[in-house]
Design a protein around this motif. Structure first.
Motif, PDB file in Angstrom:
ATOM      1  N   ASN A  71     -25.215 -10.802  -4.979  1.00 43.45           N
ATOM      2  CA  ASN A  71     -26.489 -11.371  -4.536  1.00 43.45           C
ATOM      3  C   ASN A  71     -26.525 -12.842  -4.941  1.00 43.45           C
ATOM      4  OD1 ASN A  71     -26.694 -10.616  -7.357  1.00 43.45           O
ATOM      5  ND2 ASN A  71     -28.903 -10.942  -7.213  1.00 43.45           N
ATOM      6  N   HIS A  72     -27.542 -13.552  -4.462  1.00 38.00           N
ATOM      7  CA  HIS A  72     -27.598 -14.996  -4.713  1.00 38.00           C
ATOM      8  C   HIS A  72     -29.053 -15.437  -4.730  1.00 38.00           C
ATOM      9  CE1 HIS A  72     -26.227 -18.998  -5.078  1.00 38.00           C
ATOM     10  NE2 HIS A  72     -26.154 -19.336  -3.805  1.00 38.00           N
ATOM     11  N   GLN A  73     -29.446 -16.099  -5.833  1.00 34.66           N
ATOM     12  CA  GLN A  73     -30.825 -16.581  -5.921  1.00 34.66           C
ATOM     13  C   GLN A  73     -30.949 -18.028  -6.380  1.00 34.66           C
ATOM     14  OE1 GLN A  73     -31.822 -13.388  -8.839  1.00 34.66           O
ATOM     15  NE2 GLN A  73     -29.621 -13.702  -8.854  1.00 34.66           N
ATOM     16  N   SER A  74     -29.862 -18.616  -6.875  1.00 35.20           N
ATOM     17  CA  SER A  74     -29.967 -19.967  -7.423  1.00 35.20           C
ATOM     18  C   SER A  74     -28.581 -20.572  -7.566  1.00 35.20           C
ATOM     19  CB  SER A  74     -30.651 -19.917  -8.795  1.00 35.20           C
ATOM     20  OG  SER A  74     -30.573 -21.163  -9.458  1.00 35.20           O
ATOM     21  N   GLU A 143     -25.578 -12.411   1.184  1.00 37.54           N
ATOM     22  CA  GLU A 143     -26.881 -12.564   1.831  1.00 37.54           C
ATOM     23  C   GLU A 143     -26.908 -13.776   2.763  1.00 37.54           C
ATOM     24  OE1 GLU A 143     -29.991 -11.276  -1.608  1.00 37.54           O
ATOM     25  OE2 GLU A 143     -28.325 -12.590  -2.164  1.00 37.54           O
ATOM     26  N   GLY A 144     -26.044 -14.746   2.491  1.00 32.25           N
ATOM     27  CA  GLY A 144     -25.995 -15.933   3.332  1.00 32.25           C
ATOM     28  C   GLY A 144     -27.047 -16.962   3.014  1.00 32.25           C
ATOM     29  N   THR A 145     -27.915 -16.689   2.047  1.00 28.42           N
ATOM     30  CA  THR A 145     -28.940 -17.626   1.597  1.00 28.42           C
ATOM     31  C   THR A 145     -29.371 -17.194   0.208  1.00 28.42           C
ATOM     32  OG1 THR A 145     -31.067 -18.667   2.184  1.00 28.42           O
ATOM     33  CG2 THR A 145     -30.859 -16.290   2.579  1.00 28.42           C
ATOM     34  N   VAL A 180     -21.293  -7.003  -7.348  1.00 33.19           N
ATOM     35  CA  VAL A 180     -21.736  -7.668  -8.574  1.00 33.19           C
ATOM     36  C   VAL A 180     -23.184  -8.111  -8.376  1.00 33.19           C
ATOM     37  CG1 VAL A 180     -21.353  -9.568 -10.182  1.00 33.19           C
ATOM     38  CG2 VAL A 180     -19.410  -8.541  -9.007  1.00 33.19           C
ATOM     39  N   ALA A 181     -24.005  -7.891  -9.386  1.00 34.46           N
ATOM     40  CA  ALA A 181     -25.389  -8.365  -9.339  1.00 34.46           C
ATOM     41  C   ALA A 181     -25.610  -9.404 -10.431  1.00 34.46           C
ATOM     42  CB  ALA A 181     -26.370  -7.205  -9.527  1.00 34.46           C
ATOM     43  N   VAL A 182     -26.288 -10.490 -10.069  1.00 32.43           N
ATOM     44  CA  VAL A 182     -26.720 -11.494 -11.041  1.00 32.43           C
ATOM     45  C   VAL A 182     -28.226 -11.345 -11.187  1.00 32.43           C
ATOM     46  CG1 VAL A 182     -26.823 -13.927 -11.647  1.00 32.43           C
ATOM     47  CG2 VAL A 182     -24.875 -13.058 -10.323  1.00 32.43           C
ATOM     48  N   ALA A 183     -28.681 -11.075 -12.402  1.00 35.74           N
ATOM     49  CA  ALA A 183     -30.103 -10.862 -12.672  1.00 35.74           C
ATOM     50  C   ALA A 183     -30.581 -11.868 -13.710  1.00 35.74           C
ATOM     51  CB  ALA A 183     -30.345  -9.441 -13.172  1.00 35.74           C
ATOM     52  N   TRP A 184     -31.648 -12.587 -13.392  1.00 32.55           N
ATOM     53  CA  TRP A 184     -32.277 -13.502 -14.355  1.00 32.55           C
ATOM     54  C   TRP A 184     -33.425 -12.742 -14.997  1.00 32.55           C
ATOM     55  CZ3 TRP A 184     -30.011 -18.001 -15.600  1.00 32.55           C
ATOM     56  CH2 TRP A 184     -28.971 -18.417 -14.759  1.00 32.55           C
ATOM     57  N   ALA A 200     -36.165 -19.382 -12.310  1.00 30.13           N
ATOM     58  CA  ALA A 200     -34.705 -19.448 -12.220  1.00 30.13           C
ATOM     59  C   ALA A 200     -34.223 -19.420 -10.780  1.00 30.13           C
ATOM     60  CB  ALA A 200     -34.079 -18.290 -12.995  1.00 30.13           C
ATOM     61  N   ALA A 201     -34.970 -18.737  -9.901  1.00 32.12           N
ATOM     62  CA  ALA A 201     -34.531 -18.610  -8.516  1.00 32.12           C
ATOM     63  C   ALA A 201     -34.823 -19.878  -7.725  1.00 32.12           C
ATOM     64  CB  ALA A 201     -35.231 -17.409  -7.871  1.00 32.12           C
ATOM     65  N   TRP A 202     -34.009 -20.092  -6.706  1.00 28.46           N
ATOM     66  CA  TRP A 202     -34.176 -21.237  -5.818  1.00 28.46           C
ATOM     67  C   TRP A 202     -34.076 -20.747  -4.380  1.00 28.46           C
ATOM     68  CZ3 TRP A 202     -29.743 -24.701  -3.966  1.00 28.46           C
ATOM     69  CH2 TRP A 202     -30.239 -25.756  -3.195  1.00 28.46           C
ATOM     70  N   PRO A 203     -35.141 -20.099  -3.864  1.00 24.00           N
ATOM     71  CA  PRO A 203     -35.119 -19.611  -2.486  1.00 24.00           C
ATOM     72  C   PRO A 203     -34.906 -20.755  -1.498  1.00 24.00           C
ATOM     73  CG  PRO A 203     -36.971 -18.698  -3.698  1.00 24.00           C
ATOM     74  CD  PRO A 203     -36.383 -19.775  -4.552  1.00 24.00           C
ATOM     75  N   GLY A 204     -34.434 -20.401  -0.309  1.00 20.01           N
ATOM     76  CA  GLY A 204     -34.023 -21.397   0.664  1.00 20.01           C
ATOM     77  C   GLY A 204     -35.075 -22.409   1.060  1.00 20.01           C
TER      78      GLY A 204
END
Length: 262
Positions: A71-74, A143-145, A180-184, A200-204
């Motif tokens: 996954n990807h959040q930041s 996720e692509g974003t 793999v999961a990245v969790a803040w 911590a997250a940086w949505p598109g």
């Protein structure tokens, strides 16, 4: 106080990058194995400078070729994953031109892909497949974003074809694909919760500035990198089915880490 912390963080990252860049450029040019390990060192030190405490659950798969699906959040996910083990990333083409980030991505030996150019998909997956076949561990943010960190967006399936390309390039019977999961999970030692995770997250749709300096001013985040059970990808594996299974598993790993953080 916060402004001083920000200045020290930026200075530390700049000095770290200047110290390691000449050696990494030589290692890339001469194709030394060191080119895989130096970025790992950079991320380990950068995490400490930035106040990111990385905790790892599970273990990276030992099998090679190895494609990690995350996954990807930041942008900070890259530091957390890079501190967990030596690896390289698959990133969208626009990242190549980003100030500072594009340069760091090239030093990391990132593979850039133009997802909107469907005619390029075959060539791009072949490039990723060759890197996998050579022994590089590659990370696909499927996720692509970027998300808000509280859930997982639908996975895009196209670049899962890199696993097929790796089979062709390596002449091996299987490729290991590991969710793999990245969790803040915490900031200043306190659980973030649903509404504070965007620290911590940086949505598109959120500008990089002021998110980046705000993150660095806090300088006290906990990130968990959770390795799930790997899948075996063979010539008979359905790429789309693998993408769906990986998405479900990453979502389960993320939910468990957010519900019960270390």
């Amino acid at each position: 106080m916060a402004t001083g912390r920000l200045a020290l963080t930026v200075l530390g990252l700049v000095l770290l990058t200047l110290a390691l860049t000449p050696l990494q450029l030589v290692a890339i040019q001469l194709r030394w194995p060191l080119a895989r390990r130096l970025p790992h060192l950079w991320h380990l030190v950068a995490a400490r400078i930035s106040g990111i405490r990385v905790r790892v659950r599970g273990e990276p798969a030992r099998g090679r070729p190895l494609l990690l699906v995350s996954n990807h959040q930041s942008w900070a996910d890259i530091v957390a994953l890079g501190a967990a083990m030596p690896l390289s990333f698959i990133a969208k083409e626009e990242v190549r031109g980003w100030p500072a980030f594009g340069w760091l991505a090239r030093l990391q030996r990132t593979v850039f892909v133009a997802r909107e150019r469907r005619g390029e998909t075959g060539r791009q997956t072949d490039t990723i497949g060759e890197r996998l076949a050579s022994g590089d561990v590659m990370v696909l943010f499927a996720e692509g974003t970027t998300s808000d960190g509280n859930g997982v967006l639908p996975f895009r399936t196209a670049l899962f074809g890199a696993a097929q390309a790796s089979l062709r390039a390596s002449s091996r019977a299987e490729v290991t694909v590991q969710p793999v999961a990245v969790a803040w999970t915490r900031v200043h030692g306190m659980p973030m919760g649903l509404f504070h995770r965007p620290l911590a997250a940086w949505p598109g749709d959120v500008p990089l500035v002021p998110h980046l300096p705000d993150f660095m001013r806090e300088a006290a985040f906990d990130a968990e990198v959770v390795f799930g059970e790997p899948f075996s990808f063979t010539a008979g594996t359905d790429r789309k089915a693998l993408a769906r299974a990986s998405e479900r598993r990453v979502r389960e790993l993320l939910t468990a880490a957010l519900r019960d953080p270390l």
